[in-house]
Write an enzyme that holds these catalytic residues in place. Structure first.
Site, PDB file in Angstrom:
ATOM      1  N   ARG A   1     -17.734   5.063  -8.166  1.00 48.09           N
ATOM      2  CA  ARG A   1     -17.369   4.175  -7.050  1.00 48.09           C
ATOM      3  C   ARG A   1     -17.791   4.741  -5.689  1.00 48.09           C
ATOM      4  NH1 ARG A   1     -12.419   1.277  -8.853  1.00 48.09           N
ATOM      5  NH2 ARG A   1     -13.075   0.422 -10.847  1.00 48.09           N
TER       6      ARG A   1
ATOM      7  N   ASP B   1      -1.258  -5.476   2.826  1.00 47.25           N
ATOM      8  CA  ASP B   1      -2.022  -4.659   1.880  1.00 47.25           C
ATOM      9  C   ASP B   1      -2.758  -3.602   2.688  1.00 47.25           C
ATOM     10  OD1 ASP B   1      -2.875  -5.224  -1.271  1.00 47.25           O
ATOM     11  OD2 ASP B   1      -4.295  -3.960  -0.200  1.00 47.25           O
TER      12      ASP B   1
HETATM   13  C1  LIG Z   1      -2.828  -4.689  -8.569  1.00 43.81           C
HETATM   14  S1  LIG Z   1      -2.647  -5.231  -6.912  1.00 43.81           S
HETATM   15  C2  LIG Z   1      -1.066  -6.039  -7.024  1.00 43.81           C
HETATM   16  C3  LIG Z   1      -1.051  -7.355  -6.302  1.00 43.81           C
HETATM   17  C4  LIG Z   1       0.250  -8.138  -6.439  1.00 43.81           C
HETATM   18  N1  LIG Z   1       1.362  -7.400  -5.887  1.00 43.81           N
HETATM   19  C5  LIG Z   1       0.517  -8.522  -7.874  1.00 43.81           C
HETATM   20  O1  LIG Z   1       1.412  -7.949  -8.502  1.00 43.81           O
HETATM   21  O2  LIG Z   1      -0.170  -9.400  -8.381  1.00 43.81           O
HETATM   22  C6  LIG Z   1      -2.250  -3.695  -6.061  1.00 43.81           C
HETATM   23  C7  LIG Z   1      -2.486  -3.753  -4.562  1.00 43.81           C
HETATM   24  O3  LIG Z   1      -1.841  -2.623  -3.953  1.00 43.81           O
HETATM   25  C8  LIG Z   1      -2.609  -2.246  -2.843  1.00 43.81           C
HETATM   26  N2  LIG Z   1      -2.265  -0.863  -2.438  1.00 43.81           N
HETATM   27  C9  LIG Z   1      -2.538   0.284  -3.067  1.00 43.81           C
HETATM   28  N3  LIG Z   1      -2.094   1.332  -2.364  1.00 43.81           N
HETATM   29  C10 LIG Z   1      -1.518   0.833  -1.243  1.00 43.81           C
HETATM   30  C11 LIG Z   1      -0.878   1.418  -0.111  1.00 43.81           C
HETATM   31  N4  LIG Z   1      -0.754   2.742   0.040  1.00 43.81           N
HETATM   32  N5  LIG Z   1      -0.405   0.594   0.835  1.00 43.81           N
HETATM   33  C12 LIG Z   1      -0.530  -0.743   0.715  1.00 43.81           C
HETATM   34  N6  LIG Z   1      -1.127  -1.367  -0.322  1.00 43.81           N
HETATM   35  C13 LIG Z   1      -1.617  -0.572  -1.294  1.00 43.81           C
HETATM   36  C14 LIG Z   1      -4.045  -2.385  -3.343  1.00 43.81           C
HETATM   37  O4  LIG Z   1      -4.970  -2.505  -2.264  1.00 43.81           O
HETATM   38  C15 LIG Z   1      -3.952  -3.653  -4.198  1.00 43.81           C
HETATM   39  O5  LIG Z   1      -4.359  -4.792  -3.483  1.00 43.81           O
END
Ligand SMILES: C[S@@+](CC[C@H](N)C(=O)[O-])C[C@H]1O[C@@H](n2cnc3c(N)ncnc32)[C@H](O)[C@@H]1O
Length: 283
Positions: free
Chosen positions: A41, A152
């Protein structure tokens, strides 16, 4: 995809250094077996910055100004996070929200006629719009000040969320009636109708960076689903403590179905609802 030549392979030592930088920035922790994924990546960044290899990339990250470093960490996060999501994900939990939590908040009115729900780690926004739909469908809050805030760490997914235009994959578990009522078709895609969009706002927040969460005031319900699975115990605890402080008394925390607060905190009560078990901040 750029294939690494042998001199561009990511060594274990440099992988660990990069992994620690990512962890300190956002709380996401990569085990040693993720080295290949990180190499794949991030190699395009090494190329784009015209650096010789990953050693240089690490040196670059350590030596640039705090602003440039932060910008590069944002680039990294865009490449290493999982943003998978869709409308009405984990429906039994959403039933608990609509049929049990919302009526309880309506009756108790912890903050007068105000209701604020935070979708923390909302990815491209499907979760935040789902919450707004469920609040409308509950039919209780017509004369309340209702706000849904989605956040996010990734700017890219927030751009999609703000546009509110989605393809078929996002609707894999959405009832056709709901889809027709809250979305309109545009060029084969589906756009969130304005009435719904007005209730939902989005902002970039790194949950691991507590000062950034100052953007969010007191909230009644937090959805933080499928975000902390990428964290380790220590970073999960730090984020959960932050979320606790943001909740109103008696406010609810909804985690993903594989996530729990076991070994993280005893500050929340575990509430057994008919449709699901959820966490609540004691009143
Ligand atoms: C798998 S998605 C989950 C989306 C939604 N909550 C769901 O359950 O369908 C995880 C999200 O967490 C975000 N994320 C990861 N680390 C984070 C952080 N430190 N602060 C805010 N968002 C974060 C990622 O960018 C990603 O968009």
């Amino acid at each position: 995809m750029v294939n690494p030549t042998p001199d561009r392979l990511l060594s274990r030592d440099v992988f660990r250094l990069l992994r620690d930088l990512i962890y300190d920035y956002c709380g996401i922790f990569f085990e040693d077996d993720a080295a290949y994924l990180i190499q794949r990546r991030l190699l395009p960044r090494v190329e784009t910055l015209s650096l010789a290899d990953f050693n240089d990339y690490y040196r670059y990250l350590r030596s640039v100004s705090p602003e440039a470093r932060r910008a590069e960490l944002e680039e990294i996060v865009e490449r290493v996070t999982t943003n998978e999501t869709y409308f009405f994900r984990e429906s039994y939990q959403l039933d608990a929200f609509r049929l049990e939590i919302l009526p309880e908040l309506f009756a108790r009115r912890p903050r007068g006629k105000r209701l604020t729900v935070w979708s923390a780690g909302c990815a491209s926004g499907e979760e935040a719009y789902t919450i707004a739909i469920l609040i409308q469908e509950a039919g209780l809050f017509a004369d309340w000040d209702v706000r849904v805030f989605g956040s996010d760490i990734s700017r890219k997914v927030l751009q999609i969320a703000r546009k509110g235009i989605y393809g078929r994959a996002s609707f894999r578990t959405t009832e056709p009636r709901v889809q027709r009522r809250y979305f309109r078709e545009a060029d084969g895609k589906h756009q969130v109708r304005d009435e719904l969009k007005q209730q939902v706002s989005f902002g970039q927040i790194n949950l691991f960076d507590e000062p950034m969460t100052m953007l969010v005031g007191e909230v009644d319900v937090i959805f933080c689903r499928n975000v902390l699975i990428y964290f380790d115990q220590a970073s999960r605890k730090r984020v959960i403590d932050t979320l606790y402080r943001k909740l109103s008394k008696g406010g609810y925390l909804l985690l993903g179905h594989s996530e729990s607060l076991i070994n993280l905190t005893t500050a929340f009560e575990l509430v057994h609802l008919k449709n699901d078990m959820v966490y609540r901040k004691p009143t």
